[in-house]
Design an enzyme around this catalytic site. Structure first.
Site, PDB file in Angstrom:
ATOM      1  N   HIS A 113      49.354  -4.752  66.226  1.00 38.26           N
ATOM      2  CA  HIS A 113      50.529  -5.585  66.031  1.00 38.26           C
ATOM      3  C   HIS A 113      50.874  -6.245  67.366  1.00 38.26           C
ATOM      4  O   HIS A 113      51.494  -5.643  68.241  1.00 38.26           O
ATOM      5  CB  HIS A 113      51.676  -4.703  65.500  1.00 38.26           C
ATOM      6  CG  HIS A 113      52.924  -5.441  65.231  1.00 38.26           C
ATOM      7  ND1 HIS A 113      54.166  -4.974  65.563  1.00 38.26           N
ATOM      8  CD2 HIS A 113      53.128  -6.658  64.670  1.00 38.26           C
ATOM      9  CE1 HIS A 113      55.073  -5.855  65.214  1.00 38.26           C
ATOM     10  NE2 HIS A 113      54.474  -6.892  64.679  1.00 38.26           N
ATOM     11  N   ASN A 124      58.743  -2.922  63.477  1.00 43.07           N
ATOM     12  CA  ASN A 124      59.378  -3.733  62.440  1.00 43.07           C
ATOM     13  C   ASN A 124      60.260  -2.945  61.491  1.00 43.07           C
ATOM     14  O   ASN A 124      61.084  -3.518  60.791  1.00 43.07           O
ATOM     15  CB  ASN A 124      58.317  -4.532  61.677  1.00 43.07           C
ATOM     16  CG  ASN A 124      57.884  -5.723  62.512  1.00 43.07           C
ATOM     17  OD1 ASN A 124      58.658  -6.199  63.340  1.00 43.07           O
ATOM     18  ND2 ASN A 124      56.673  -6.185  62.325  1.00 43.07           N
ATOM     19  N   SER A 133      52.846  -7.283  59.809  1.00 45.85           N
ATOM     20  CA  SER A 133      54.176  -6.847  60.237  1.00 45.85           C
ATOM     21  C   SER A 133      54.576  -5.536  59.594  1.00 45.85           C
ATOM     22  O   SER A 133      55.204  -4.693  60.226  1.00 45.85           O
ATOM     23  CB  SER A 133      55.220  -7.915  59.918  1.00 45.85           C
ATOM     24  OG  SER A 133      55.011  -9.057  60.718  1.00 45.85           O
ATOM     25  N   GLU A 158      51.386  -2.926  69.716  1.00 42.24           N
ATOM     26  CA  GLU A 158      51.547  -1.691  68.947  1.00 42.24           C
ATOM     27  C   GLU A 158      50.255  -1.471  68.162  1.00 42.24           C
ATOM     28  O   GLU A 158      49.864  -2.328  67.362  1.00 42.24           O
ATOM     29  CB  GLU A 158      52.749  -1.861  67.997  1.00 42.24           C
ATOM     30  CG  GLU A 158      53.110  -0.627  67.208  1.00 42.24           C
ATOM     31  CD  GLU A 158      54.307  -0.878  66.284  1.00 42.24           C
ATOM     32  OE1 GLU A 158      54.466  -2.015  65.781  1.00 42.24           O
ATOM     33  OE2 GLU A 158      55.080   0.066  66.060  1.00 42.24           O
TER      34      GLU A 158
HETATM   35  P1  NAD Z   1      52.071 -18.243  59.964  1.00 38.91           P
HETATM   36  O1  NAD Z   1      52.731 -18.585  58.664  1.00 38.91           O
HETATM   37  O2  NAD Z   1      52.466 -18.991  61.181  1.00 38.91           O
HETATM   38  O3  NAD Z   1      50.477 -18.383  59.825  1.00 38.91           O
HETATM   39  C1  NAD Z   1      49.755 -17.790  58.779  1.00 38.91           C
HETATM   40  C2  NAD Z   1      48.472 -18.592  58.626  1.00 38.91           C
HETATM   41  O4  NAD Z   1      47.635 -17.903  57.668  1.00 38.91           O
HETATM   42  C3  NAD Z   1      48.709 -20.002  58.068  1.00 38.91           C
HETATM   43  O5  NAD Z   1      48.144 -20.967  58.942  1.00 38.91           O
HETATM   44  C4  NAD Z   1      48.014 -19.973  56.706  1.00 38.91           C
HETATM   45  O6  NAD Z   1      47.439 -21.216  56.367  1.00 38.91           O
HETATM   46  C5  NAD Z   1      46.953 -18.912  56.950  1.00 38.91           C
HETATM   47  N1  NAD Z   1      46.388 -18.353  55.732  1.00 38.91           N
HETATM   48  C6  NAD Z   1      47.028 -17.984  54.593  1.00 38.91           C
HETATM   49  N2  NAD Z   1      46.146 -17.535  53.692  1.00 38.91           N
HETATM   50  C7  NAD Z   1      44.920 -17.613  54.270  1.00 38.91           C
HETATM   51  C8  NAD Z   1      43.611 -17.292  53.842  1.00 38.91           C
HETATM   52  N3  NAD Z   1      43.398 -16.794  52.621  1.00 38.91           N
HETATM   53  N4  NAD Z   1      42.584 -17.516  54.696  1.00 38.91           N
HETATM   54  C9  NAD Z   1      42.785 -18.018  55.939  1.00 38.91           C
HETATM   55  N5  NAD Z   1      44.016 -18.337  56.404  1.00 38.91           N
HETATM   56  C10 NAD Z   1      45.069 -18.132  55.562  1.00 38.91           C
HETATM   57  O7  NAD Z   1      52.292 -16.668  60.147  1.00 38.91           O
HETATM   58  P2  NAD Z   1      52.265 -15.823  61.512  1.00 38.91           P
HETATM   59  O8  NAD Z   1      53.629 -15.763  62.054  1.00 38.91           O
HETATM   60  O9  NAD Z   1      51.135 -16.288  62.369  1.00 38.91           O
HETATM   61  O10 NAD Z   1      51.948 -14.382  60.928  1.00 38.91           O
HETATM   62  C11 NAD Z   1      50.636 -13.997  60.590  1.00 38.91           C
HETATM   63  C12 NAD Z   1      50.583 -12.490  60.439  1.00 38.91           C
HETATM   64  O11 NAD Z   1      50.991 -11.877  61.665  1.00 38.91           O
HETATM   65  C13 NAD Z   1      51.534 -11.960  59.355  1.00 38.91           C
HETATM   66  O12 NAD Z   1      50.968 -10.846  58.731  1.00 38.91           O
HETATM   67  C14 NAD Z   1      52.760 -11.563  60.170  1.00 38.91           C
HETATM   68  O13 NAD Z   1      53.520 -10.581  59.501  1.00 38.91           O
HETATM   69  C15 NAD Z   1      52.102 -11.029  61.423  1.00 38.91           C
HETATM   70  N6  NAD Z   1      52.905 -11.065  62.667  1.00 38.91           N
HETATM   71  C16 NAD Z   1      53.742 -12.121  62.940  1.00 38.91           C
HETATM   72  C17 NAD Z   1      54.456 -12.127  64.119  1.00 38.91           C
HETATM   73  C18 NAD Z   1      55.359 -13.274  64.485  1.00 38.91           C
HETATM   74  O14 NAD Z   1      56.133 -13.163  65.446  1.00 38.91           O
HETATM   75  N7  NAD Z   1      55.292 -14.414  63.811  1.00 38.91           N
HETATM   76  C19 NAD Z   1      54.312 -11.069  65.037  1.00 38.91           C
HETATM   77  C20 NAD Z   1      53.412 -10.039  64.744  1.00 38.91           C
HETATM   78  C21 NAD Z   1      52.717 -10.049  63.549  1.00 38.91           C
END
Ligand code: NAD
Length: 297
Positions: A150, A200, A129, A162
């Protein structure tokens, strides 16, 4: 690179499950990694539900060049996804998309591991993000093959991504990423590297300010969201968006911007901190600014 067949997806949360579904639906072999078997089992259930929803919507698979297969059944699509806690199969990955928790310490460890297990040709895309792509590239031995992608949430339904070019990202890497997006039926908008990129830097500030309005009692969450929808024509208000993204991800992102710019305008609202401490993370926990256990919001 012309053919991208095997794609590693690291992190099976909100974004990783959506990506795994979208990739498998467009014929890719997917290697989906997370930390525990329990998380992977939950991810599989989410993907099954996502595929059911796609069918109900009658959503066609995005067009893929030379792909005239009819819409496939759920089991055929699911068979393309391998769930792993140990990076099995990553030695064959053409492309990896990392979607783990927005925590630089955790991400750094993952990129070191990826660098060791993936073939030299593999491109790494960070679905972060706010974390700068140049910093992520520097955690690997292949910074020219690292870029930001992204994706928007929910991934299977959102047509635009993005794309972020880090300091060392090569033109070939950007072209490879565009090839993958074309295979997914999506389009990329390329921007230069800066914390939070375009999306973001604006969105997280807006969401944080909307939380302040609720915190200060200026308006309730529903009023804030209604104003954005009815006055500005937004599809969702900032607090509904926060619940969809996950309040923990919002907080980590606002904290990341605060640290990156050393600017007090990114100071996280105390209400946001309190809600995350209380486990009110939005849709993924069942409660955030709205209650998803009892309402269809
Ligand atoms: P989430 O909390 O739903 O999922 C994150 C996952 O990563 C979890 O299942 C966790 O167990 C796993 N994880 C953590 N450490 C790990 C490791 N060392 N090895 C393997 N897996 C591991 O989060 P999310 O919303 O899916 O976000 C993930 C990424 O995407 C973040 O960087 C976030 O900023 C980015 N993002 C999120 C969104 C959104 O709308 N949620 C949109 C774009 C980007």
């Amino acid at each position: 690179m012309s053919e991208i067949h095997t794609v590693g997806v690291v992190g099976a949360g909100v974004m990783g499950t959506g990506l795994a579904q979208a990739l498998a639906q467009t014929g890719h072999r997917v290697l989906l990694v997370d930390r525990t078997e329990e998380i992977l089992a939950a991810a599989e259930r989410t993907i099954r539900e996502g595929l059911r929803f796609a069918r109900l919507l009658g959503a066609k698979r995005p067009a893929r060049p030379a792909d005239d297969r009819p819409t496939e059944d759920r089991e055929t699509v699911l068979k393309r996804i391998t769930l792993t806690t140990g990076y099995e199969g990553f030695e064959e990955a053409d492309f990896v998309i990392e979607n783990i928790t927005e925590d630089w310490g955790l991400k750094q460890g993952v990129y070191r591991r990826l660098d060791a297990v993936c073939p030299p040709r593999a491109v790494f895309a960070a679905n972060t993000s706010v974390i700068p792509i140049t910093r992520i590239g520097a955690a690997t031995s292949r910074p020219a093959q690292v870029l930001g992608m992204h994706f928007m949430n929910p991934v299977p339904l959102k047509p635009v991504v993005e794309m972020i070019r880090g300091h060392h990202t090569s033109a070939e890497t950007v072209a490879t990423a565009r090839t993958l997006l074309a295979q997914l039926g999506k389009e990329g908008i390329l921007v230069e590297d800066s914390p939070g990129f375009v999306t973001n830097r604006v969105l997280m500030l807006t969401v944080n300010e909307a939380v302040y309005l609720v915190h200060e009692g200026v308006a309730g969450a529903a009023e804030v969201d209604r104003i954005f929808k009815t006055c500005f024509g937004h599809t969702m208000g900032p607090l509904e968006t926060a619940d969809l993204i996950g309040l923990d991800t919002i907080l980590q992102s606002v904290e990341g911007l605060y640290a990156a710019f050393s600017d007090s305008k990114y100071r996280p609202c105390p209400l946001l901190v309190r809600m995350v401490d209380a486990g009110l993370l939005g849709r993924k926990s069942g409660q955030g600014f709205y209650d998803y256990a009892t309402t269809a919001a």
